[in-house]
Motif scaffolding. Structure first.
Motif, PDB file in Angstrom:
ATOM      1  N   MET A   1       0.698  -1.207  -0.076  1.00 45.77           N
ATOM      2  CA  MET A   1       0.037  -0.062   0.013  1.00 45.77           C
ATOM      3  C   MET A   1       0.884   1.281  -0.040  1.00 45.77           C
ATOM      4  O   MET A   1       1.622   1.421   0.764  1.00 45.77           O
ATOM      5  CB  MET A   1      -0.787  -0.179   1.175  1.00 45.77           C
ATOM      6  N   LYS A   2       0.823   2.068  -0.924  1.00 39.32           N
ATOM      7  CA  LYS A   2       1.597   3.438  -1.200  1.00 39.32           C
ATOM      8  C   LYS A   2       1.501   4.199   0.094  1.00 39.32           C
ATOM      9  O   LYS A   2       2.335   4.975   0.362  1.00 39.32           O
ATOM     10  CB  LYS A   2       1.398   4.086  -2.367  1.00 39.32           C
ATOM     11  N   LEU A   3       0.152   4.325   0.795  1.00 41.92           N
ATOM     12  CA  LEU A   3      -0.003   5.273   1.936  1.00 41.92           C
ATOM     13  C   LEU A   3       1.147   4.983   3.026  1.00 41.92           C
ATOM     14  O   LEU A   3       1.570   6.046   3.485  1.00 41.92           O
ATOM     15  CB  LEU A   3      -1.388   4.946   2.439  1.00 41.92           C
ATOM     16  N   LEU A   4       1.650   3.861   3.468  1.00 37.67           N
ATOM     17  CA  LEU A   4       2.364   3.606   4.449  1.00 37.67           C
ATOM     18  C   LEU A   4       3.809   2.987   3.699  1.00 37.67           C
ATOM     19  O   LEU A   4       4.814   2.839   4.426  1.00 37.67           O
ATOM     20  CB  LEU A   4       1.866   2.408   5.026  1.00 37.67           C
ATOM     21  N   TYR A   5       3.987   3.403   2.350  1.00 37.14           N
ATOM     22  CA  TYR A   5       5.519   2.794   1.831  1.00 37.14           C
ATOM     23  C   TYR A   5       6.347   3.891   2.350  1.00 37.14           C
ATOM     24  O   TYR A   5       6.317   5.084   2.352  1.00 37.14           O
ATOM     25  CB  TYR A   5       5.248   2.949   0.535  1.00 37.14           C
ATOM     26  N   ARG A   6       7.327   3.396   2.718  1.00 37.29           N
ATOM     27  CA  ARG A   6       8.478   4.206   3.328  1.00 37.29           C
ATOM     28  C   ARG A   6       9.704   4.271   2.509  1.00 37.29           C
ATOM     29  O   ARG A   6      10.788   5.120   2.424  1.00 37.29           O
ATOM     30  CB  ARG A   6       8.907   3.863   4.703  1.00 37.29           C
ATOM     31  N   GLY A   7       9.743   3.361   1.369  1.00 36.12           N
ATOM     32  CA  GLY A   7      10.927   3.402   0.467  1.00 36.12           C
ATOM     33  C   GLY A   7      12.030   2.616   0.838  1.00 36.12           C
ATOM     34  O   GLY A   7      12.123   2.166   1.980  1.00 36.12           O
ATOM     35  N   PRO A   8      12.930   2.324  -0.005  1.00 36.80           N
ATOM     36  CA  PRO A   8      14.216   1.789   0.442  1.00 36.80           C
ATOM     37  C   PRO A   8      15.112   2.476   1.482  1.00 36.80           C
ATOM     38  O   PRO A   8      14.889   3.576   1.638  1.00 36.80           O
ATOM     39  CB  PRO A   8      15.172   1.518  -0.717  1.00 36.80           C
ATOM     40  N   ALA A   9      15.940   1.572   2.484  1.00 33.37           N
ATOM     41  CA  ALA A   9      16.740   2.411   3.562  1.00 33.37           C
ATOM     42  C   ALA A   9      17.649   3.598   2.768  1.00 33.37           C
ATOM     43  O   ALA A   9      17.882   3.091   1.411  1.00 33.37           O
ATOM     44  CB  ALA A   9      17.593   1.499   4.078  1.00 33.37           C
ATOM     45  N   ARG A  10      18.207   4.227   3.278  1.00 33.16           N
ATOM     46  CA  ARG A  10      18.754   5.423   2.805  1.00 33.16           C
ATOM     47  C   ARG A  10      20.081   4.890   1.880  1.00 33.16           C
ATOM     48  O   ARG A  10      20.269   5.420   0.604  1.00 33.16           O
ATOM     49  CB  ARG A  10      19.400   6.374   3.693  1.00 33.16           C
ATOM     50  N   GLN A  11      20.763   3.798   2.386  1.00 31.34           N
ATOM     51  CA  GLN A  11      21.986   3.382   1.777  1.00 31.34           C
ATOM     52  C   GLN A  11      21.614   2.817   0.414  1.00 31.34           C
ATOM     53  O   GLN A  11      22.247   3.197  -0.813  1.00 31.34           O
ATOM     54  CB  GLN A  11      22.614   2.511   2.400  1.00 31.34           C
ATOM     55  N   GLU A  12      20.358   2.137   0.272  1.00 34.78           N
ATOM     56  CA  GLU A  12      19.890   1.316  -0.789  1.00 34.78           C
ATOM     57  C   GLU A  12      19.483   2.386  -1.948  1.00 34.78           C
ATOM     58  O   GLU A  12      19.697   2.235  -2.855  1.00 34.78           O
ATOM     59  CB  GLU A  12      18.859   0.104  -0.215  1.00 34.78           C
ATOM     60  N   LEU A  13      18.944   3.284  -1.136  1.00 36.64           N
ATOM     61  CA  LEU A  13      18.318   4.368  -2.165  1.00 36.64           C
ATOM     62  C   LEU A  13      19.579   5.005  -2.797  1.00 36.64           C
ATOM     63  O   LEU A  13      19.142   5.353  -4.211  1.00 36.64           O
ATOM     64  CB  LEU A  13      17.318   5.419  -1.224  1.00 36.64           C
ATOM     65  N   HIS A  14      20.358   5.272  -2.232  1.00 34.32           N
ATOM     66  CA  HIS A  14      21.546   5.851  -2.669  1.00 34.32           C
ATOM     67  C   HIS A  14      22.268   4.690  -3.887  1.00 34.32           C
ATOM     68  O   HIS A  14      22.649   5.329  -4.805  1.00 34.32           O
ATOM     69  CB  HIS A  14      22.653   6.350  -1.822  1.00 34.32           C
ATOM     70  N   GLU A  15      22.511   3.663  -3.322  1.00 34.06           N
ATOM     71  CA  GLU A  15      23.382   2.976  -4.151  1.00 34.06           C
ATOM     72  C   GLU A  15      22.658   2.061  -5.256  1.00 34.06           C
ATOM     73  O   GLU A  15      22.898   2.031  -6.540  1.00 34.06           O
ATOM     74  CB  GLU A  15      23.897   1.725  -3.408  1.00 34.06           C
ATOM     75  N   GLY A  16      21.452   1.634  -4.723  1.00 32.28           N
ATOM     76  CA  GLY A  16      20.774   1.101  -5.781  1.00 32.28           C
ATOM     77  C   GLY A  16      19.893   1.543  -6.827  1.00 32.28           C
ATOM     78  O   GLY A  16      19.280   1.043  -7.568  1.00 32.28           O
ATOM     79  N   TYR A  17      19.411   3.077  -6.267  1.00 35.17           N
ATOM     80  CA  TYR A  17      18.804   3.612  -7.317  1.00 35.17           C
ATOM     81  C   TYR A  17      19.271   5.004  -7.822  1.00 35.17           C
ATOM     82  O   TYR A  17      19.528   4.818  -8.974  1.00 35.17           O
ATOM     83  CB  TYR A  17      17.186   4.149  -6.387  1.00 35.17           C
ATOM     84  N   ALA A  18      19.865   5.956  -7.035  1.00 35.68           N
ATOM     85  CA  ALA A  18      20.252   7.055  -7.475  1.00 35.68           C
ATOM     86  C   ALA A  18      21.723   6.738  -8.250  1.00 35.68           C
ATOM     87  O   ALA A  18      21.913   7.451  -9.379  1.00 35.68           O
ATOM     88  CB  ALA A  18      20.512   8.043  -6.357  1.00 35.68           C
ATOM     89  N   LYS A  19      22.420   6.136  -7.767  1.00 38.26           N
ATOM     90  CA  LYS A  19      23.548   5.733  -8.526  1.00 38.26           C
ATOM     91  C   LYS A  19      23.391   5.076  -9.820  1.00 38.26           C
ATOM     92  O   LYS A  19      24.289   5.094 -10.557  1.00 38.26           O
ATOM     93  CB  LYS A  19      24.797   5.150  -7.597  1.00 38.26           C
ATOM     94  N   ARG A  20      22.357   4.501  -9.957  1.00 42.54           N
ATOM     95  CA  ARG A  20      21.856   3.600 -11.085  1.00 42.54           C
ATOM     96  C   ARG A  20      21.186   4.608 -12.036  1.00 42.54           C
ATOM     97  O   ARG A  20      20.443   4.121 -12.908  1.00 42.54           O
ATOM     98  CB  ARG A  20      21.350   2.211 -10.662  1.00 42.54           C
ATOM     99  N   ARG A  21      20.979   5.793 -11.790  1.00 38.95           N
ATOM    100  CA  ARG A  21      20.391   6.752 -12.589  1.00 38.95           C
ATOM    101  C   ARG A  21      18.805   6.519 -12.633  1.00 38.95           C
ATOM    102  O   ARG A  21      18.249   6.777 -13.765  1.00 38.95           O
ATOM    103  CB  ARG A  21      20.861   6.921 -13.974  1.00 38.95           C
ATOM    104  N   ARG A  22      18.376   6.193 -11.648  1.00 37.75           N
ATOM    105  CA  ARG A  22      16.894   5.982 -11.609  1.00 37.75           C
ATOM    106  C   ARG A  22      16.165   6.485 -10.101  1.00 37.75           C
ATOM    107  O   ARG A  22      16.736   6.330  -9.137  1.00 37.75           O
ATOM    108  CB  ARG A  22      16.436   4.470 -11.768  1.00 37.75           C
ATOM    109  N   ILE A  23      14.937   6.814 -10.276  1.00 35.35           N
ATOM    110  CA  ILE A  23      14.234   7.202  -9.069  1.00 35.35           C
ATOM    111  C   ILE A  23      13.597   5.861  -8.507  1.00 35.35           C
ATOM    112  O   ILE A  23      13.270   4.800  -9.392  1.00 35.35           O
ATOM    113  CB  ILE A  23      13.391   8.313  -9.408  1.00 35.35           C
TER     114      ILE A  23
END
Length: 164
Positions: free
Chosen positions: A1-23
């Motif tokens: 459920m998107k209402l409670l979605y908190r997203g990946p942990a900060r390190q995963e957000l950085h390494e697994g998403y941002a550094k891979r050129r994706r949101i």
């Protein structure tokens, strides 16, 4: 459920998403906007890749800490209005892309700015951003985020085109 979605942990957000050129496309608040700027890509890059100059482009944005400069994995702290964001550059691809991950008040975000030169010497600047936190969609809409992006795009356009 998107209402409670908190997203990946900060390190995963950085390494697994941002550094891979994706949101984070699963985030409750996602927006993308772009604008054609009648200026060369190098000039647009100079504006977006100089955080200390952001207040001259669009008042209300300011850098509070930028110890290591604009470099991949360098931390910086910036504010937009009263909101303070702790951020880390993920992609610093000169004249092509500036991406960072950030955390502010429990919100995990990725901000991508992608520059595309046109054959006639102009630049298309595209901003993509995702924001995740429980209940964020109730407090901050994709339309509001898009409005902030469009304000930034217009300000960069005005500053870049004024230099002619």
């Amino acid at each position: 459920m998107k209402l409670l979605y908190r997203g990946p942990a900060r390190q995963e957000l950085h390494e697994g998403y941002a550094k891979r050129r994706r949101i984070d496309q699963d985030a409750p608040v996602v927006s993308a906007s772009e604008l054609r700027i009648e200026a060369p890509v190098e000039r647009v890059w100079q504006l977006i890749a100089d955080p200390t100059g952001w207040p001259q482009v669009l008042p209300g944005r300011r850098v509070l800490e930028l110890d290591a400069g604009v470099a991949e994995d360098a931390d910086f702290v910036w504010a937009m209005g009263r909101t303070v964001m702790r951020a880390r550059f993920a992609v610093v691809d000169v004249n092509r892309e500036l991406t960072w991950s950030a955390v502010a008040m429990g919100v995990r975000a990725i901000d991508r700015q992608v520059l595309t030169p046109t054959p006639d010497g102009a630049t298309v600047l595209r901003i993509e951003e995702s924001m995740a936190a429980p209940l964020i969609g109730l407090l901050f809409s994709a339309d509001r985020l898009r409005g902030q992006h469009e304000d930034w795009l217009r300000a960069v356009k005005a500053a870049a085109e004024q230099q002619d």
